[in-house]
Motif scaffolding. Sequence first.
Motif, PDB file in Angstrom:
ATOM      1  N   HIS A   1       5.577   7.888   2.915  1.00  0.00           N
ATOM      2  CA  HIS A   1       5.359   6.447   2.966  1.00  0.00           C
ATOM      3  C   HIS A   1       6.590   5.731   3.525  1.00  0.00           C
ATOM      4  O   HIS A   1       6.462   4.788   4.317  1.00  0.00           O
ATOM      5  CB  HIS A   1       5.024   5.907   1.576  1.00  0.00           C
ATOM      6  N   GLN A   2       7.761   6.171   3.123  1.00  0.00           N
ATOM      7  CA  GLN A   2       8.996   5.571   3.627  1.00  0.00           C
ATOM      8  C   GLN A   2       9.143   5.783   5.138  1.00  0.00           C
ATOM      9  O   GLN A   2       9.574   4.883   5.849  1.00  0.00           O
ATOM     10  CB  GLN A   2      10.218   6.133   2.898  1.00  0.00           C
ATOM     11  N   ARG A   3       8.782   6.976   5.610  1.00  0.00           N
ATOM     12  CA  ARG A   3       8.847   7.245   7.056  1.00  0.00           C
ATOM     13  C   ARG A   3       7.887   6.330   7.820  1.00  0.00           C
ATOM     14  O   ARG A   3       8.230   5.805   8.876  1.00  0.00           O
ATOM     15  CB  ARG A   3       8.543   8.713   7.346  1.00  0.00           C
ATOM     16  N   ILE A   4       6.680   6.149   7.286  1.00  0.00           N
ATOM     17  CA  ILE A   4       5.696   5.279   7.931  1.00  0.00           C
ATOM     18  C   ILE A   4       6.223   3.851   7.996  1.00  0.00           C
ATOM     19  O   ILE A   4       6.192   3.197   9.046  1.00  0.00           O
ATOM     20  CB  ILE A   4       4.344   5.314   7.171  1.00  0.00           C
ATOM     21  N   PHE A   5       6.725   3.343   6.885  1.00  0.00           N
ATOM     22  CA  PHE A   5       7.242   1.971   6.851  1.00  0.00           C
ATOM     23  C   PHE A   5       8.425   1.814   7.797  1.00  0.00           C
ATOM     24  O   PHE A   5       8.512   0.844   8.548  1.00  0.00           O
ATOM     25  CB  PHE A   5       7.627   1.574   5.426  1.00  0.00           C
TER      26      PHE A   5
ATOM     27  N   VAL B   1       8.563  -0.787  10.999  1.00  0.00           N
ATOM     28  CA  VAL B   1       9.544  -1.867  11.052  1.00  0.00           C
ATOM     29  C   VAL B   1      10.555  -1.667  12.187  1.00  0.00           C
ATOM     30  O   VAL B   1      10.938  -2.614  12.864  1.00  0.00           O
ATOM     31  CB  VAL B   1      10.273  -2.000   9.695  1.00  0.00           C
ATOM     32  N   SER B   2      10.974  -0.433  12.415  1.00  0.00           N
ATOM     33  CA  SER B   2      12.018  -0.203  13.422  1.00  0.00           C
ATOM     34  C   SER B   2      11.527  -0.418  14.847  1.00  0.00           C
ATOM     35  O   SER B   2      12.337  -0.645  15.745  1.00  0.00           O
ATOM     36  CB  SER B   2      12.599   1.207  13.273  1.00  0.00           C
TER      37      SER B   2
ATOM     38  N   ARG C   1       0.808  -1.218   0.000  1.00  0.00           N
ATOM     39  CA  ARG C   1       0.000   0.000   0.000  1.00  0.00           C
ATOM     40  C   ARG C   1       0.843   1.272   0.000  1.00  0.00           C
ATOM     41  O   ARG C   1       0.305   2.369  -0.092  1.00  0.00           O
ATOM     42  CB  ARG C   1      -0.924   0.013   1.215  1.00  0.00           C
ATOM     43  N   LEU C   2       2.146   1.105   0.135  1.00  0.00           N
ATOM     44  CA  LEU C   2       3.043   2.254   0.212  1.00  0.00           C
ATOM     45  C   LEU C   2       3.928   2.343  -1.021  1.00  0.00           C
ATOM     46  O   LEU C   2       4.357   1.333  -1.569  1.00  0.00           O
ATOM     47  CB  LEU C   2       3.924   2.148   1.461  1.00  0.00           C
ATOM     48  N   ASN C   3       4.218   3.563  -1.411  1.00  0.00           N
ATOM     49  CA  ASN C   3       5.085   3.834  -2.551  1.00  0.00           C
ATOM     50  C   ASN C   3       6.505   4.086  -2.046  1.00  0.00           C
ATOM     51  O   ASN C   3       6.718   5.006  -1.244  1.00  0.00           O
ATOM     52  CB  ASN C   3       4.539   5.060  -3.295  1.00  0.00           C
ATOM     53  N   ARG C   4       7.459   3.306  -2.503  1.00  0.00           N
ATOM     54  CA  ARG C   4       8.853   3.475  -2.074  1.00  0.00           C
ATOM     55  C   ARG C   4       9.422   4.841  -2.452  1.00  0.00           C
ATOM     56  O   ARG C   4      10.418   5.273  -1.898  1.00  0.00           O
ATOM     57  CB  ARG C   4       9.739   2.395  -2.690  1.00  0.00           C
TER      58      ARG C   4
END
Length: 162
Positions: free
Chosen positions: A72-76, A80-81, A64-67
């Motif tokens: 979107h990268q901050r959310i992912f 994960v972290s 659902r997120l665009n790399r």
Amino acid sequence: MRFIGNIEAKVDSKGRAFLPATFRKVLSASGEEGLILRKDVFQPCLVIYPESVWNEQMDSLRSRLNRWNAEHQRIFRQFVSDAEILNLDSNGRFLISKRQLTQTGINQNIKFIGMGDCIEIWNNDTCTAQMKDPEEFSNILQEMMSPQESTNYNIIQTKNND
């Protein structure tokens, strides 16, 4: 794999807890070995994910997120972290990091709650405060699960008018 029920337990002074035998049996029967521990996104509790469930969550979120989108990268990255690999010793004991204990307000008395495909760990007092009283719970559940009579009536009326 279905985890159900709730079990009260304790965290020792080093932040260790025993994964209840009931839940270990479910994991063993389903062939799951890897576990991931993460703070819940919405509630002040921790969630233990079997590795297969965690991987499904990761795949679903990533799809659902665009790399190429910075937000979107901050959310992912944040999702994960905040996760940690959970290692059980031969007795079924594991360590909860000080960071995770602080984030969730977990102290000595905890409650494990089976949530179907994962297990939540709550501060016992916080968990109790989050629950609905039995009458309110049954009323909400009845309203949510009952067929919508007005919708059914509208469907019948539409069919009769055709």
